[in-house]
Structures are given as C-alpha cells and as structure tokens.
Scaffold this motif. Structure first.
Motif, PDB file in Angstrom:
ATOM      1  N   THR A   1       0.854  -1.185   0.000  1.00  0.00           N
ATOM      2  CA  THR A   1       0.000   0.000   0.000  1.00  0.00           C
ATOM      3  C   THR A   1       0.896   1.244   0.000  1.00  0.00           C
TER       4      THR A   1
ATOM      5  N   LYS B   1       0.999   3.611   2.095  1.00  0.00           N
ATOM      6  CA  LYS B   1       1.511   3.827   3.447  1.00  0.00           C
ATOM      7  C   LYS B   1       2.687   2.910   3.740  1.00  0.00           C
ATOM      8  N   GLU B   2       2.574   1.637   3.336  1.00  0.00           N
ATOM      9  CA  GLU B   2       3.687   0.703   3.539  1.00  0.00           C
ATOM     10  C   GLU B   2       4.910   1.139   2.748  1.00  0.00           C
TER      11      GLU B   2
ATOM     12  N   SER C   1       6.576   4.153   4.522  1.00  0.00           N
ATOM     13  CA  SER C   1       7.201   3.820   5.804  1.00  0.00           C
ATOM     14  C   SER C   1       8.370   2.857   5.677  1.00  0.00           C
TER      15      SER C   1
END
Length: 483
Positions: free
Chosen positions: A278, A280-281, A284
């Motif tokens: 994703t 977000k993954e 990060s």
C-alpha cells in the motif's frame, strides 16, 4: 615542472625536450559498453530507495507514476541534447568542457569546483551509503544497522571501486557490463513478481490513484529531485567521449537505447511496488526492495538485498569512472594541478584524478546524510545543466557552421532548459530553506578561488617539486586530447 615522457620516469629530474611525447587515452568503449555505462550508472541505489520519497512528496500513486515517466522523458531529452554537444565538442568532461567552450573559463571553473568538491563526491557517497545499507541488512534483521558499520562498508566500497578504475579501463567496463546484467535481472524479477500479483490479487492500490495528490510547487520539485536521482547518469558518456568508439554514432544511439530501457523498467518496477504494498507501507519502508522481497519471496527475500547492493556497486563504479575524467580534463585545461591531468604510463588510466576523487569522497562520507545529499546534489546539478543547455542554444544560434554529425531540433534544449529552471526554483518558492542559500553561495565562491590562483597564477613554487615527485611515485605522464 612536469616530466613529459614515460621513458624518463626512472631517470633523474629531466629537462624539457622539444620532441617529448605524451600519452593518449584509448578508445576502448564500444556500443555495448556505452549502453552499459549509461544504464549501469542510472540503475543504482535510486530505484531501490527513492520510490517512497517520491510518493511521500507527491501524495498519490498515480501522480508518482507520472513523476517517474516525466523524469524518464526529461532524462531522454537531456541526453539527446548532450549527444549533440558531444559531437560538436568531441572532448571528455561533459558540462565542464561545454561551459569552457561556450560560457568561458570562470563559469567552467565554478562548475568544476562545485563538481569536485560537492556534486560527484556527494553522488558517489550517496550511492556507497545505499550499497552499504543493503549489503549489511541481512546481518541486522532484528535491530537497526549501526551507522559506523554502514559508513565503514561504504568507505570500503569506494576504495575498491577506485582501485578497479585505476587498474584498467577494460576491467571497469567489464564490471559495468556484468553489474548491468545483474541489476536488470533483479528489476525483471521485481516487475514479473508484481505482474503475477497484479493478475492474482485486487488492484485496490490503483483505485482513485490520484486522490490526495499534493499540488504545491515545492512538492513537485522535491518529487522530481528524488525521481531524477534514480535517473542520474544519463549524461555519463559525455564524461568520456574521448574513450568512446565512433562517438558521432554510438553516443546518441546509446542514449536512446539505455534511457528507454531504464524508463520502462522503472515504471514497471514502481507498478510492482504499488501492487504488493500500500502507499503507506511504501512510504514507511526503509528499504523498498527488501520489503517487497519479504512479501513476495518470503524466506528468500534476502536475495533482493544482495541484488540491490550489487546494483548500487555497479552504479558507484560508473560514477567513479566518469567523475575521475572531469577532474582529469579540468587539470588538462589548467583549472586543477598538473598532476591530475596525467595518466599511468602502462595502464593508461587517469589514476591521479581517480585517487583525488576518492579522497574527497571519503571526506564527504564522514558527515554524509542520504536525504540531504540527494536534494542538494540535484539542486546544484540542474543549476549547471541549465547553463550547459544555454551553451547549446548559443552554439545553434551563433555557430551554425560548426560540424554537427548529430543534431536535435532547437525546441528540445529550450524545453529541457525550462525544466531545469523550474527544478532550481521550485523548492525555493513554497518552502525556502537556508541550506539552498548556502549551496548557492558555495557555487559562486569558486570565483574567489579562480581570481588569485587560476587567473593570476599565485601558486607556491613547491607545487612544481610536488608534481615531479608524484609523477615519479605514481608512474604517470601527461595525456593528450583524444579527438
């Protein structure tokens, strides 16, 4: 005082002779080596690190893919413009030699001063740090990697690459070809794995792909900086034009083949990343390729760490190969000490310039910070790209009679020049930072060095003795232009 002949290296301090001979760099780089140097230098640490920074800056998966495609297009247009410059001015040194022939000695010195002190060491240091991060990652799976370990491994990589480039042009070229094959295979695994996942799982990461896009000018600028870091190396061949076989044919041909291949790979690899992770993954993740490998390859995820490390090593090799040539050419033009314009009498490699570049890179490595390196490198690089492209426009308008084995429509350098000006100004418009002012002041500080030491030649007399000592110690002699 400079020893002019290789035959005199073992004798006492010689006198200058009218019939002294000099050395020529050999034209050993063919079309396969040329493509390998461009693609091999471009495909380095960037595609394994920059994707999360691009999407973090621009805010959406769709916009990030647009950024990656735009960066590839910009690199292609810039490469084609440089191909014309490389055939009109068939000398090694890229931006330095082009500025010297168009903008004058002061601007050329400002470039070479910034290049040698900041740009090339910063680029090599950033790549070396990336290599080290991936190389030691398998040994620190449960805890953060100590920065001392990372920097020691990075320093070792810099020294090994320098030794390789000092030993042989052919050895460096062979390593570049092999490393390019390895990195292309690694990226092929990523894109094929992503394609399999794309057809077997949902495509929810691509739904509303442009939602959340950050439309601020500075965000676009930073996203381009990160993306273009991965494309850095598109101008590699212009640094070694004198060692390229049939540059009037192989230079534009290699640019088109290499940059097209790299752009397609980068787009497909980013699609693969976004299929498996994703947004977000992705943002990060500290090592995108490793995160991807853990999700797709499971217990074999460590393979991606090794592949990324080998990719960065090949890019570091190409960076040193081209960077040493700029220092070499600048010394040959009188902008650096004479010793740096010499080549080894047997190996015909510019070893003094390579050694100097290595020392500066190791010094930059000490306080090295990857994120700052990328932004400040890109800011400085595109500042000088703009000046170089202005020189191409000058030659097209004022010197149309010059032989041009290869030429591009005048609209191409105009478009790339506009993009370069945007990239220099974009980070300063919405979110100005004092660090960019420091970088700008450093660039122009080259004038303060040029006036006394280059223009008025206020150099201490002991430098002549030092040059002779180093020439004997390193077994080097002056090298002529290879046109």
């Amino acid at each position: 005082m400079v020893i002019q002949s290789a035959d005199l290296l073992c004798s006492s301090i010689p006198t200058m002779a009218a019939d002294t001979q000099t050395l020529n760099l050999k034209r050993d780089v063919g079309i396969i080596g040329a493509v390998s140097f461009i693609a091999g230098t471009m495909i380095g640490s960037g595609i394994f690190i920059s994707p999360q920074y691009v999407i973090a800056a621009i805010g959406s998966p769709g916009a990030s893919l647009v950024i990656w495609a735009s960066c590839g297009l910009l690199a292609m247009l810039g490469g084609l413009c440089y191909a014309e410059l490389g055939t009109v001015i068939p000398e090694s040194g890229a931006e330095y030699i082009y500025m010297l022939r168009t903008a004058g000695r002061v601007v050329a010195f400002m470039f070479v001063f910034s290049f040698i002190a900041v740009m090339r060491p910063a680029s090599g240091t950033g790549i070396a740090l990336s290599f080290a991060e991936y190389a030691v990652a398998p040994f620190y799976t449960d805890c953060p990697t100590p920065q001392l370990v990372v920097k020691c491994v990075a320093a070792g990589a810099i020294i090994v690459v320098a030794v390789i480039n000092c030993l042989s042009v052919r050895l460096a070229t062979s390593i570049q070809v092999v490393s390019m094959v390895v990195k292309v295979l690694a990226l092929t695994v990523i894109l094929l794995g992503g394609m399999v996942m794309l057809f077997t799982k949902s495509t929810r990461n691509f739904e509303n792909a442009f939602e959340g896009t950050n439309l601020s000018i500075s965000s676009f600028g930073i996203a381009f900086y990160q993306g273009l870091w991965s494309y850095d190396g598109w101008n590699t061949l212009n640094f070694l034009t004198e060692e390229l076989k049939h540059p009037e044919v192989n230079l534009p041909r290699a640019v088109i083949i290499a940059i097209s291949m790299v752009t397609c790979l980068y787009l497909l690899v980013n699609v693969s990343y976004l299929t498996v992770m994703t947004p977000k993954e992705l943002v990060s993740s500290s090592a995108v390729a490793v995160t991807w490998g853990n999700k797709v390859l499971g217990s074999w995820g460590w393979i991606m760490s090794i592949a990324a490390a080998l990719s960065a090593f090949g890019s570091l090799n190409g960076t040193f190969f081209s960077g040493g040539r700029v220092c070499f050419v600048a010394a040959r033009e009188g902008h650096m000490p004479d010793i740096l314009a010499m080549a080894h009498v047997h190996r015909l490699t510019p070893s003094p310039a390579l050694i100097f570049t290595t020392v500066v890179s190791l010094l930059v490595l000490i306080p090295g910070d990857f994120q700052s390196i990328v932004n400040f490198f890109s800011f400085t690089a595109w500042f000088f790209y703009a000046i170089t492209l202005s020189g191409l426009l000058y030659l097209k308008i004022k010197k149309p009679e010059l032989p041009r084995p290869y030429k591009v429509p005048i609209i191409l350098p105009i478009l790339v020049l506009i993009a370069a000006v945007f990239l220099v100004l974009a980070p300063l418009i919405d979110d100005p930072q004092i660090e960019y002012l420091y970088v700008t002041l450093f660039i122009f500080s080259g004038i303060l060095i040029y006036i006394p030491f280059i223009h008025y030649k206020l150099c201490p007399g002991f430098l002549d003795k030092l040059t002779v000592f180093l020439q004997l110690f390193l077994q080097v002699a002056p090298a002529e232009k290879n046109l």
